[in-house]
Structure formats: C-alpha cells, structure tokens
Design a protein around this motif. Sequence first.
Motif, short mmCIF file in Angstrom:
data_model
loop_
_atom_site.label_atom_id
_atom_site.label_comp_id
_atom_site.label_asym_id
_atom_site.label_seq_id
_atom_site.Cartn_x
_atom_site.Cartn_y
_atom_site.Cartn_z
N LEU A 11 39.61 59.46 81.94
CA LEU A 11 39.20 59.27 80.55
C LEU A 11 37.77 58.73 80.50
N VAL A 12 37.46 57.75 81.34
CA VAL A 12 36.11 57.17 81.38
C VAL A 12 35.10 58.24 81.77
N ARG A 13 35.44 59.10 82.69
CA ARG A 13 34.55 60.18 83.11
C ARG A 13 34.25 61.10 81.92
N ARG A 14 35.28 61.43 81.13
CA ARG A 14 35.07 62.29 79.95
C ARG A 14 34.19 61.60 78.92
N VAL A 15 34.38 60.29 78.75
CA VAL A 15 33.56 59.53 77.80
C VAL A 15 32.11 59.55 78.25
N ARG A 16 31.88 59.31 79.53
CA ARG A 16 30.50 59.35 80.05
C ARG A 16 29.89 60.73 79.87
N ASP A 17 30.68 61.77 80.14
CA ASP A 17 30.18 63.14 79.99
C ASP A 17 29.79 63.45 78.55
N SER A 18 30.38 62.74 77.59
CA SER A 18 30.03 62.96 76.19
C SER A 18 28.73 62.24 75.81
N GLY A 19 28.19 61.45 76.73
CA GLY A 19 26.92 60.79 76.49
C GLY A 19 27.01 59.31 76.15
N LEU A 20 28.20 58.75 76.15
CA LEU A 20 28.34 57.33 75.84
C LEU A 20 28.12 56.48 77.08
N ARG A 21 27.63 55.26 76.84
CA ARG A 21 27.42 54.32 77.94
C ARG A 21 28.70 53.50 78.11
N VAL A 22 29.40 53.76 79.20
CA VAL A 22 30.65 53.07 79.46
C VAL A 22 30.75 52.73 80.94
N THR A 23 31.24 51.53 81.22
CA THR A 23 31.48 51.12 82.60
C THR A 23 32.96 50.79 82.73
N CYS A 24 33.49 50.98 83.92
CA CYS A 24 34.89 50.68 84.18
C CYS A 24 34.98 49.99 85.54
N ARG A 25 35.59 48.82 85.54
CA ARG A 25 35.74 48.07 86.79
C ARG A 25 37.21 47.78 87.03
N LEU A 26 37.70 48.23 88.18
CA LEU A 26 39.07 47.94 88.59
C LEU A 26 39.00 46.88 89.68
N SER A 27 39.86 45.88 89.58
CA SER A 27 39.90 44.85 90.60
C SER A 27 41.35 44.42 90.81
N GLY A 28 41.56 43.71 91.92
CA GLY A 28 42.91 43.29 92.24
C GLY A 28 43.76 44.49 92.64
#
Length: 166
Positions: A34-51
Amino acid sequence: TARQARVEIERLVAVLGTSSPAGPPTGLGIVEDLVRRVRDSGLRVTCRLSGDTEGLSESAVETVYRLVQEAITNAMKHAPGAPIEIRLDGRGGSILAEVTNQLAAGPRSGLEDVGGGHGLDGMRERVRRCGGTFSAGPTAARSWRVQAALPRRPSPGLSSATRPAR
C-alpha cells in the motif's frame, strides 16, 4: 481548485484502487505494498517497521491495513501535500500502528466533504473488535495522529461474530 481536486481524486483512485488486499493477508507486507502505491502516486510517505512484526493474526493484519489505508485517505483529503509517516512496531503481545501527517502543504484538496464521515468511527470499531485500543487527534507538534495497539492474536473472549468482517 478544480484541478487540485482532480489530482487528489486521481491519487485516491491509485491508492485505493482495490478495496481489499489482493488474496489472503500475508503479514504486514500488504501495508508495505500500500505504501509503495501511495509513493507511486506522488505522495511523500515513509513507513518504518520495528520489533517483531511477524506472526500476527489475520484479523490484526487486516485491521492494521485498513487503519493505514483510511488514515492515508484522511491525510490526502484534509492535509494535501503533507508528508505522512507510518510506524508499525511489534513488541511483546501487541502491534502498535501509528500514522501521522503534518499540516497541509498546499491548497485545500476540495475533497474534505467527500465520503460518509465515518472513517474514524469505522477505524475505532474495527480496532475494538480485535480487542485493541484506538486514538486519533492533533499532536503538540501541530500534526494529526491515528494510533492503535492491537493484540497479536484475538482475545479468547472475542467471538467470530465480533471479529472484523473480511
């Protein structure tokens, strides 16, 4: 304004092109998609997974996905152009999902009144059905945050009737 609304609608369609994850949930990889699709649409989004983000129940994964999806949609509608930060943190028996967006970085989207106005209530109910906690609202840093803590596995007291529909 009309041009900006058209751009934002096109982004929404690109991000939400499918109403549900393709196939059965395969862990939080569906959120990364989903984050990849959002980025591809031109929005600035970061996603951090931890733990530890593995071993979540299907209902927890789908709830996290829906929460992130709805929070991104709300950010696009109410804070167009603002960066979006997603944090997924698995510690102990739960997963914390947090989506934060800054103030609008551009003109109004024109989409503020589009939709049923039930997004936050829907997120809250979905999280509750999984036995989790939910909060949403402004932060001291002048941003908006949606946050949920979900158990890795449904509580034994939750019946299939109270679990989220798929």
